[in-house]
Write a protein that holds these residues in place. Sequence first.
Motif, PDB file in Angstrom:
ATOM      1  N   PRO A  42     -29.182   2.517  -5.896  1.00 58.24           N
ATOM      2  CA  PRO A  42     -28.381   1.380  -5.440  1.00 58.24           C
ATOM      3  C   PRO A  42     -27.912   0.536  -6.619  1.00 58.24           C
ATOM      4  N   GLN A 699     -21.185  -2.450  -8.177  1.00 59.07           N
ATOM      5  CA  GLN A 699     -21.239  -2.070  -6.764  1.00 59.07           C
ATOM      6  C   GLN A 699     -19.824  -1.714  -6.314  1.00 59.07           C
ATOM      7  N   LEU A 700     -19.693  -0.565  -5.640  1.00 59.87           N
ATOM      8  CA  LEU A 700     -18.377  -0.153  -5.152  1.00 59.87           C
ATOM      9  C   LEU A 700     -18.047  -0.959  -3.893  1.00 59.87           C
ATOM     10  N   ALA A 703     -15.943   1.203  -0.207  1.00 62.24           N
ATOM     11  CA  ALA A 703     -16.722   2.404   0.047  1.00 62.24           C
ATOM     12  C   ALA A 703     -16.621   2.873   1.496  1.00 62.24           C
TER      13      ALA A 703
ATOM     14  N   PRO C  54     -22.260  -4.475   9.393  1.00 60.30           N
ATOM     15  CA  PRO C  54     -22.833  -3.436  10.256  1.00 60.30           C
ATOM     16  C   PRO C  54     -24.252  -3.039   9.846  1.00 60.30           C
ATOM     17  N   ILE C  84     -32.914   2.220   2.266  1.00 65.61           N
ATOM     18  CA  ILE C  84     -31.619   2.856   2.064  1.00 65.61           C
ATOM     19  C   ILE C  84     -30.471   1.858   2.234  1.00 65.61           C
ATOM     20  N   PHE C  87     -30.319  -3.378  -1.803  1.00 66.75           N
ATOM     21  CA  PHE C  87     -31.125  -4.513  -2.220  1.00 66.75           C
ATOM     22  C   PHE C  87     -30.296  -5.777  -2.134  1.00 66.75           C
ATOM     23  N   LYS C  89     -30.476  -9.854  -3.835  1.00 64.31           N
ATOM     24  CA  LYS C  89     -31.206 -10.852  -4.602  1.00 64.31           C
ATOM     25  C   LYS C  89     -30.331 -12.059  -4.780  1.00 64.31           C
ATOM     26  N   GLN C 112     -26.412 -11.558  -4.877  1.00 68.28           N
ATOM     27  CA  GLN C 112     -25.946 -10.243  -5.334  1.00 68.28           C
ATOM     28  C   GLN C 112     -26.560  -9.188  -4.434  1.00 68.28           C
ATOM     29  N   VAL C 113     -25.745  -8.257  -3.977  1.00 66.43           N
ATOM     30  CA  VAL C 113     -26.280  -7.191  -3.129  1.00 66.43           C
ATOM     31  C   VAL C 113     -25.887  -5.838  -3.704  1.00 66.43           C
ATOM     32  N   GLY C 114     -26.633  -4.832  -3.324  1.00 70.70           N
ATOM     33  CA  GLY C 114     -26.327  -3.483  -3.800  1.00 70.70           C
ATOM     34  C   GLY C 114     -26.651  -2.467  -2.741  1.00 70.70           C
ATOM     35  N   GLY C 115     -26.142  -1.258  -2.950  1.00 66.88           N
ATOM     36  CA  GLY C 115     -26.399  -0.180  -2.003  1.00 66.88           C
ATOM     37  C   GLY C 115     -25.529  -0.320  -0.768  1.00 66.88           C
ATOM     38  N   LYS C 116     -26.039   0.208   0.347  1.00 63.41           N
ATOM     39  CA  LYS C 116     -25.238   0.299   1.568  1.00 63.41           C
ATOM     40  C   LYS C 116     -24.686  -1.064   2.016  1.00 63.41           C
ATOM     41  N   ALA C 118     -23.701  -3.444   0.145  1.00 63.74           N
ATOM     42  CA  ALA C 118     -22.511  -3.745  -0.661  1.00 63.74           C
ATOM     43  C   ALA C 118     -21.362  -2.846  -0.239  1.00 63.74           C
ATOM     44  N   GLN C 119     -21.699  -1.573   0.048  1.00 68.02           N
ATOM     45  CA  GLN C 119     -20.626  -0.620   0.357  1.00 68.02           C
ATOM     46  C   GLN C 119     -19.948  -0.907   1.696  1.00 68.02           C
ATOM     47  N   LEU C 120     -20.726  -1.354   2.655  1.00 66.45           N
ATOM     48  CA  LEU C 120     -20.138  -1.553   3.982  1.00 66.45           C
ATOM     49  C   LEU C 120     -19.926  -3.023   4.334  1.00 66.45           C
ATOM     50  N   SER C 122     -19.552  -5.730   1.960  1.00 68.45           N
ATOM     51  CA  SER C 122     -19.240  -6.642   0.853  1.00 68.45           C
ATOM     52  C   SER C 122     -18.264  -7.743   1.250  1.00 68.45           C
ATOM     53  N   ARG C 123     -17.378  -7.416   2.197  1.00 63.90           N
ATOM     54  CA  ARG C 123     -16.414  -8.423   2.640  1.00 63.90           C
ATOM     55  C   ARG C 123     -17.107  -9.607   3.288  1.00 63.90           C
TER      56      ARG C 123
END
Lengths: 786, 158, 150
Positions: A42, A699-700, A703, C54, C84, C87, C89, C112-116, C118-120, C122-123
Amino acid sequence: MSEGIGARVTRKEDKRFITGHGRYTDDIVEQNQTYAAFVRSPHAHAEILSIDRDAAKAMPGVIDVLDGKQLTGDGIGNIICGWTVNSKDGTPMAMGAWSALATQYVRYVGDAVVIVVAETQDQAREAAEAVVIDYKELPAVVSAVEALQDGAPQLHPEAPNNQIFDWEIGDEAPTDEAIAGAAHVVEMDFTNNRLSPNPMEPRSAIATYNAIEEHYTLYTTSQNPHVARLILSAFYQVAPEHKLRVIAPDVGGGFGSKIYVYPEEIACLWASMKTNGSVKWTSDRTEAFLTDAHGRDHVSTAKIGFDKDYKIVGLKVDTIANLGAYMSLFSSATPTYLYATLLSGQYNIANIHANVCTVYTNTVPVDAYRGAGRPEASFLIERLIETSARQLGISPVELRRKNFVTEFPHQTPVIMAYDTGDFEAHLSDAMKAADWDGIAARKAEAESRGKLRGIGMSCYIEACGIAPSAAVGSLGAGVGLWESAEVRVNPVGTIEILTGSHSHGQGHETTFAQLVCDRFGLPIDNVQVIHGDTDKVQFGMGTYGSRSGAVGMSAIAKALDKVEAKAKKIAAHLMEADEGDIVIENGEVKVAGTDKVLGWHEVCLAAYMAHNLPEGMEPGLKEGAFYDPANFTFPSGTYICEVEVDPETGTTDIVQFTAVDDFGVIINPMIVEGQVHGGLAQGIGQAMLEHAIYDDNGQLLTASYMDYCMPRADNLPSFTIGHTTTACPSNPLGIKGCGEAGAIGSPPAIINAITDAIGNNNLSMPATPQKVWAAYNAASTKQAAE
Amino acid sequence: MTTINMTVNGKAVSGEVEDRTLLVEFIREGLRLTGTHVGCDTSQCGACVVHVDGKAIKSCTMLAVQADGTNVVTIEGLANGADLHPVQAAFKENHGLQCGFCTPGMIMSAADMIERYDGKLDEATIRAELEGNICRCTGYHNIVKSIQAAADEMSKSA
Amino acid sequence: MDIGGEYLVPASREIVWEMLNDPEVLAQCIPGCEELEATAEDEFTAKVVLKIGPVKAKFSGVVTLSDKVHPESYRLSGEGKGGIAGFAKGGANIRLEESGSDTKLTYEVDVQVGGKIAQLGSRLIASTSKKLASKFFITFCEVAQTRVSA
């Protein structure tokens, strides 16, 4: 011949697709199928401190949970870039180590760390969540320009300052001198936006290990299964080539992104051996955004000099190309030999110098995506020419005409020798079709409705069918770029063509059959095209770079030559005629000028019966050929885009798009037009909608289809398509290639049109309503102030 | 696990599914009808469109248990035996497909669209109605042409 | 992204300061907090359920209090892993000023976020963060009210 070369026949392959009977990798289920899920980073950049697999291993249905140390421990090799490009000082490119499963560091969000194999897909995914990886986060960098700066986070010890190579082409001193002495100089900055390829079928792999035979079978979404097998065997040491069968069945689009061998295929093959079974993995869309190689991502500056008569005297380009976290298979060639070699465009330019610096960043690897380097080149030169014309106050058409290459062959200062073309022909055809001269009235009419109308053109040239092999070898390619084919004539006269090209939407099953029809006058229904299976096809380099027509079909033509020659010998023997008098047409083999005739099937049967063959002749009728082209091919064309901008919102409608291309000889106009339509849509996507964006932490943000704007039907117009033809002299069929042109030629035409409408040349891609609105307002504010 | 029953392509089927099982998963994995595709995970690409009780729906957006008792038609059941549905025929005739992956969803959406508009479709309407179906190959040019041709054909014969 | 705001808390600065250092209060106010246990001075382990767009996930992580200037300011920060889902923070820099008998609380939040996620989602991070921050401080004010009136 109704089904031969030039015929608009509908596709043989369509029936299975329109009835739901296509067979894509994910449609296949092996016996005792198990499923893989990947645990991915991640973080954009981190050190792996520990991996705890125990909880995951204890989950229901879990067969094994495997990590990168086990993978490298089993001798699986690192992923490589297959094209060596050296820096201008001779230093070899700095290739950082890339293991299919990360062992010590992760370098982009999505980097695979652990593979989980379980009895069902849900179980694999659930167990993947239970793998605990302790990371120590490291600072990340996503912009290539920033990655080169002092103090930037460092990705690979092999690449100081994140620089992979600093390469040049052309002569710098004479170019500088020419531009210094120029009457007019125009300078521009360019950003070529990063894109995600997005074939509609996500990548998928099914790896099956047979322990008794020590044999592997891999079903995979590949554009080039033989190349995949070669690399998996020779470089990644998964299995020896004769113990590995790679099958690329129906593949749902590629656009370059399915050329490469990815970590998942390697990991699935290895996991199939570790678990002694069959392991299946299918990407979801988010994984596709994260891990499919992206395209473009260049930042460039360019300077062009003209003499007092507006003839170009020199072009200087400086480009920084983002290659992402690791070097993908052809990543080095895309921003160099497929980009800078096309910077001369359709123009006669005596002096060109380009410098290309390639850079590591904490983003997914970047590699060839439809057009691969050539869209970046055509965008740069066609925006530069258009902007120069506007700044110098001359017609963009005249400026182009003054500088067109008109004599062929033409040697550019950047390697390419254009063999043929007629640039004026497609320019004037396109202008006529688009009613270029009537734009003033249309602008006035639009203005009366409160809209801004603009028109722009692009005169692109590109290079397809990368070859000859010896030449690309001297430029660093790790493979030869020929193609192979086999023509198997059955005793009843039906024909199987086995080709090393791979069709993933291009319609080879139809066009390749048309070649046979053209040659022997057989209905295309009597021809079966077989591809995508290393056990069936002798070898092949696959489909990319618009090479299937120019190279793949030329190989078939060569094999057909041999079949024809042998069939004629047999027929001459049977009819007691001279071999030179035999003609094959309409499915009949005749002695010219006589009424002697045999059915094609009779000759074929005779070849297999072998009761009465010329002395010393082997039975059978099957021939193979390898074809290595003599040169690249050079499709070219003129694209004209007309737009209407709403000044209140910046919303831009493409009201007309005209494309006139010279693809050389066309086998099936319906299919060629379809290729152009699709290319245009991707070019329009790049110009107006698409942008893969990472935030500063790597971060992408784009996605999913909620955030990455794919062209929809109502974003696009119906297109006006035309063709002019100069036959390609370097291959037996005169074909140039049509797969990428639309994506190469269209972005500059669109931006030239929008900038014409809003009166501001400063507009970057994608030209979203917000950007167009801001650029228009900046221009009108400036105008008001003056 | 829940037992569900439905009619798929004219045949009664039943199966045991988890509550979370999506209709598309049941169709592809449970019934092995793999013509219905999965192209995204956010219900946007439309590769999974099927007809449920005569209406086009994205089968990735419906739970299998929700489809209990319904009549489902997938791309495999659209043709009448060897006779292609007019939309299927039009896609072939007008080169409305290339790689074929989005095609089943496109065809199912198109058939529903023609039905809803009673065959009276123009280019702008077709393009607007295709909002929920993404194709990466064709630039939609020939898909729009195919749907128009099928609509004209179907309203002629109606 | 940075989000900020201010609240007038109906309690004295000393009480507010105490509350900001009271794990029970923090557990009550952190939206979705299921568990908050002290592991060291000014350090807690936490389990928090968050829904961003989501993606709904249970984060386990660490909450720390730092940069303390009694009774004026501190930083409340957290770092959590959501399996999954990825994260998250971030933290809040909080400042307290006396305002009559009340206390003016100003805060700046960074996330700050990461992983799923951020991917889904982030908006939705900015709006979600804003919502979560205001939930925290509204509950905080309510708790303060009950403390003062108790």
